[in-house]
Design an enzyme around this catalytic site. Sequence first.
Site, mmCIF file in Angstrom:
data_model
loop_
_atom_site.group_PDB
_atom_site.id
_atom_site.type_symbol
_atom_site.label_atom_id
_atom_site.label_comp_id
_atom_site.label_asym_id
_atom_site.label_seq_id
_atom_site.Cartn_x
_atom_site.Cartn_y
_atom_site.Cartn_z
ATOM 1 N N LYS A 55 0.856 -1.238 0.067
ATOM 2 C CA LYS A 55 -0.060 -0.156 -0.005
ATOM 3 C C LYS A 55 0.712 1.135 -0.095
ATOM 4 C CE LYS A 55 -2.689 -1.607 3.809
ATOM 5 N NZ LYS A 55 -2.389 -3.196 3.663
ATOM 6 N N ASP B 122 7.533 3.230 -2.488
ATOM 7 C CA ASP B 122 7.694 4.487 -1.613
ATOM 8 C C ASP B 122 9.229 4.554 -0.737
ATOM 9 O OD1 ASP B 122 6.647 2.059 -0.570
ATOM 10 O OD2 ASP B 122 6.185 2.811 1.307
ATOM 11 N N ASP C 106 14.162 -0.413 1.849
ATOM 12 C CA ASP C 106 14.751 -0.537 3.325
ATOM 13 C C ASP C 106 15.806 -1.667 3.245
ATOM 14 O OD1 ASP C 106 15.240 -0.832 6.131
ATOM 15 O OD2 ASP C 106 13.045 -0.345 6.648
ATOM 16 N N VAL D 192 10.470 5.361 9.283
ATOM 17 C CA VAL D 192 9.868 6.335 8.914
ATOM 18 C C VAL D 192 8.521 6.214 8.504
ATOM 19 C CG1 VAL D 192 11.720 7.893 8.126
ATOM 20 C CG2 VAL D 192 10.728 6.275 6.613
HETATM 21 C C1 PRP Z 1 7.232 -1.504 2.913
HETATM 22 C C2 PRP Z 1 7.428 -0.676 1.565
HETATM 23 C C3 PRP Z 1 8.474 -1.407 0.791
HETATM 24 C C4 PRP Z 1 8.954 -2.283 1.655
HETATM 25 C C5 PRP Z 1 10.411 -1.924 1.839
HETATM 26 O O1 PRP Z 1 6.177 -2.311 2.539
HETATM 27 O O2 PRP Z 1 6.196 0.045 0.859
HETATM 28 O O3 PRP Z 1 7.479 -2.171 -0.106
HETATM 29 O O4 PRP Z 1 8.232 -2.300 3.157
HETATM 30 O O5 PRP Z 1 11.221 -2.649 2.768
HETATM 31 P P1 PRP Z 1 12.148 -3.804 2.490
HETATM 32 O O6 PRP Z 1 13.121 -2.798 1.643
HETATM 33 O O7 PRP Z 1 12.872 -4.033 3.654
HETATM 34 O O8 PRP Z 1 11.756 -4.957 1.808
HETATM 35 P P2 PRP Z 1 5.267 -2.917 3.654
HETATM 36 O O9 PRP Z 1 5.595 -4.405 3.978
HETATM 37 O O10 PRP Z 1 5.299 -2.292 4.985
HETATM 38 O O11 PRP Z 1 3.697 -2.791 3.275
HETATM 39 P P3 PRP Z 1 2.836 -1.345 2.963
HETATM 40 O O12 PRP Z 1 3.356 -0.942 1.707
HETATM 41 O O13 PRP Z 1 1.566 -2.105 2.737
HETATM 42 O O14 PRP Z 1 2.946 -0.712 4.266
#
Ligand code: PRP
Length: 174
Positions: A39, A96, A99, A149
Amino acid sequence: MKRRVLIEEKTLQNRVKELAKQISEDYKDKNPLLVGVLKGAFVFMADIIREITIPHTLDFMAVSSYGASTTTSGVVRILKDLDAPLFNRHVLIVEDIVDSGLTLRYIMRLLAARSPASLKVCALLDKTEAHQSMDLVDYRGFEIPNQFVIGYGLDYDQYYRNLPYIAVFEEKVP
Ligand code: PRP
């Protein structure tokens, strides 16, 4: 909840405009397909497409790796796959945040197997310190320190996605 603003709204907007300008130049006459990763990327996606001046289509996929934790679970789950085929399309993944890089690496592998004409990545935020690899992202909004963040689409336990700026999540006050 204690928060410290890391990137102000105006700074975000200016950078989104710059990225969109670059993408519009690079993908001129290529009819790119922008793939938003839900999302978290929905706010960034909504803003950047309104600044992109060339014809393009978009699609979304939903993945999750964090659940209610502030650190990655190490397991990427596909919650929704793309609707459109990628064959021969110039695909630009819109994220977005990168990480650990786990999600992006997983998605890249998955989409590369569908024979797109090209496959690149636009990420608003990049924690290069966390994944030690600069070559994952082609269009980078900001490099940020290795802190959790929130805001501008990014959540803690599904909250705070509505903040118009990026903030460092410091603690939760019940
Ligand atoms: C977050 C973000 C990335 C991912 C990055 O998604 O949107 O897709 O984490 O992290 P990484 O590089 O350590 O894999 P999340 O899994 O929190 O889901 P969301 O987008 O629905 O909040």
